[in-house]
Motif scaffolding. Structure first.
Motif, PDB file in Angstrom:
ATOM      1  N   LYS A 205       0.813  -1.220   0.000  1.00  0.00           N
ATOM      2  CA  LYS A 205       0.000   0.000   0.000  1.00  0.00           C
ATOM      3  C   LYS A 205       0.843   1.266   0.000  1.00  0.00           C
ATOM      4  O   LYS A 205       0.390   2.320  -0.433  1.00  0.00           O
ATOM      5  CB  LYS A 205      -0.935   0.006   1.215  1.00  0.00           C
ATOM      6  CG  LYS A 205      -1.998  -1.064   1.156  1.00  0.00           C
ATOM      7  CD  LYS A 205      -2.882  -1.008   2.386  1.00  0.00           C
ATOM      8  CE  LYS A 205      -3.931  -2.109   2.330  1.00  0.00           C
ATOM      9  NZ  LYS A 205      -4.778  -2.126   3.540  1.00  0.00           N
TER      10      LYS A 205
ATOM     11  N   LYS B 296      -0.030   5.558   5.671  1.00  0.00           N
ATOM     12  CA  LYS B 296      -1.084   4.915   4.870  1.00  0.00           C
ATOM     13  C   LYS B 296      -0.757   4.861   3.382  1.00  0.00           C
ATOM     14  O   LYS B 296      -1.179   3.947   2.680  1.00  0.00           O
ATOM     15  CB  LYS B 296      -2.406   5.647   5.084  1.00  0.00           C
ATOM     16  CG  LYS B 296      -3.596   4.987   4.406  1.00  0.00           C
ATOM     17  CD  LYS B 296      -4.898   5.667   4.798  1.00  0.00           C
ATOM     18  CE  LYS B 296      -6.076   4.965   4.133  1.00  0.00           C
ATOM     19  NZ  LYS B 296      -7.351   5.606   4.497  1.00  0.00           N
ATOM     20  N   TRP B 297       0.011   5.833   2.878  1.00  0.00           N
ATOM     21  CA  TRP B 297       0.201   5.968   1.437  1.00  0.00           C
ATOM     22  C   TRP B 297       1.639   5.789   0.962  1.00  0.00           C
ATOM     23  O   TRP B 297       1.870   5.448  -0.182  1.00  0.00           O
ATOM     24  CB  TRP B 297      -0.294   7.344   0.966  1.00  0.00           C
ATOM     25  CG  TRP B 297      -1.714   7.607   1.318  1.00  0.00           C
ATOM     26  CD1 TRP B 297      -2.171   8.487   2.259  1.00  0.00           C
ATOM     27  CD2 TRP B 297      -2.874   6.984   0.768  1.00  0.00           C
ATOM     28  NE1 TRP B 297      -3.536   8.448   2.322  1.00  0.00           N
ATOM     29  CE2 TRP B 297      -4.005   7.541   1.420  1.00  0.00           C
ATOM     30  CE3 TRP B 297      -3.077   6.013  -0.221  1.00  0.00           C
ATOM     31  CZ2 TRP B 297      -5.301   7.148   1.124  1.00  0.00           C
ATOM     32  CZ3 TRP B 297      -4.380   5.626  -0.516  1.00  0.00           C
ATOM     33  CH2 TRP B 297      -5.470   6.185   0.145  1.00  0.00           C
TER      34      TRP B 297
END
Length: 195
Positions: free
Chosen positions: A61, A181-182
C-alpha cells in the motif's frame, strides 16, 4: 545510478525505516530482454542500470513515487498487456474516430501508445511512463504522465535519469514526506494528513 538509490535509501532509513524492505532485488537481464522483445524496442541505458540494482518495489500500500508503486519489470509487462488489449479491441475508438489525447509538445497525441512503458502505478490505471516513441520535439526516453480518464499527457523529465534526479532532490529538500497509509507523498497533497 547507484548514487540515486543510495540517496533514496538513506532518506527512507531516516523517515520510513520499513520502506526499504519493500524493494526488490535487481532485475534479471532475461526479464529486461523479455520486455524489450515484447515492445520491439530497446529501453534506455539509465533505466536498465537503475533497475539492475532494485527491480522496483513489491505490491504494497505504501508507494515510493508520490503514493504510487514503482513497478517491477514483470508488472510493467502486465500493465503493458492491459493497455495493449484495450488498444487492440478498439477501446480507443469512438464513433469510428480514434480518440486523441491533449499532449504537451513533444508527446504524440495517442490516448495510449505501445511504446509508452508504465513505470509507476496507482492501481487505478494511472501511470508515469517511459516514452520510447516521442513526437519530433520530444526526446526518446522522456518521462510522461498517462491518466486513463484524463486526456492530458504531460512531460515530467527529458530522461529517466533526469526524472530520478528531480524526484530524489525534491525528497531531500523536504518537498515530499512519508505518510504511513500511502508512502512517500508530496507535502502539499491531500494525502498528507494524519488519520
Amino acid at each position: 545510478m547507484q548514487a540515486y538509490w543510495t540517496r533514496w535509501e538513506k532518506w527512507m532509513q531516516k523517515h520510513a525505516p520499513k520502506l526499504p524492505d519493500t524493494l526488490n532485488p535487481g532485475v534479471a537481464p532475461a526479464t529486461v530482454d523479455a520486455l524489450e522483445r515484447l515492445i520491439g524496442s530497446k529501453l534506455p541505458a539509465d533505466f536498465k542500470s537503475f533497475y539492475a540494482i532494485h527491480n522496483g518495489q513489491q505490491r504494497v500500500k505504501t508507494g515510493l513515487v508520490d503514493a504510487d508503486q514503482l513497478l517491477p519489470v514483470e508488472d510493467m509487462i502486465t500493465q503493458w498487456h492491459h493497455w495493449k488489449n484495450v488498444l487492440d479491441s478498439g477501446g480507443f475508438i469512438y464513433n469510428e474516430e480514434i480518440i486523441a489525447s491533449t499532449p504537451d509538445t513533444g508527446i504524440k497525441s495517442d490516448w495510449w501508445n505501445p511504446l509508452w512503458i508504465p513505470i509507476t502505478s496507482d492501481g487505478f490505471g494511472n501511470h508515469l511512463c517511459i516514452d520510447l516513441d516521442p513526437a519530433p520535439e520530444g526526446q526518446y526516453g522522456q518521462i510522461i504522465t498517462v491518466w486513463h480518464e484524463d486526456s492530458h499527457r504531460g512531460i515530467l523529465a527529458p530522461s529517466f535519469e533526469a526524472w530520478m534526479h528531480q524526484y530524489i532532490t525534491a525528497i531531500e529538500k523536504g518537498e515530499y514526506v512519508f505518510v504511513k497509509k500511502w508512502g512517500i507523498v508530496h507535502k502539499d497533497t491531500f494525502l498528507n494528513y494524519n488519520d
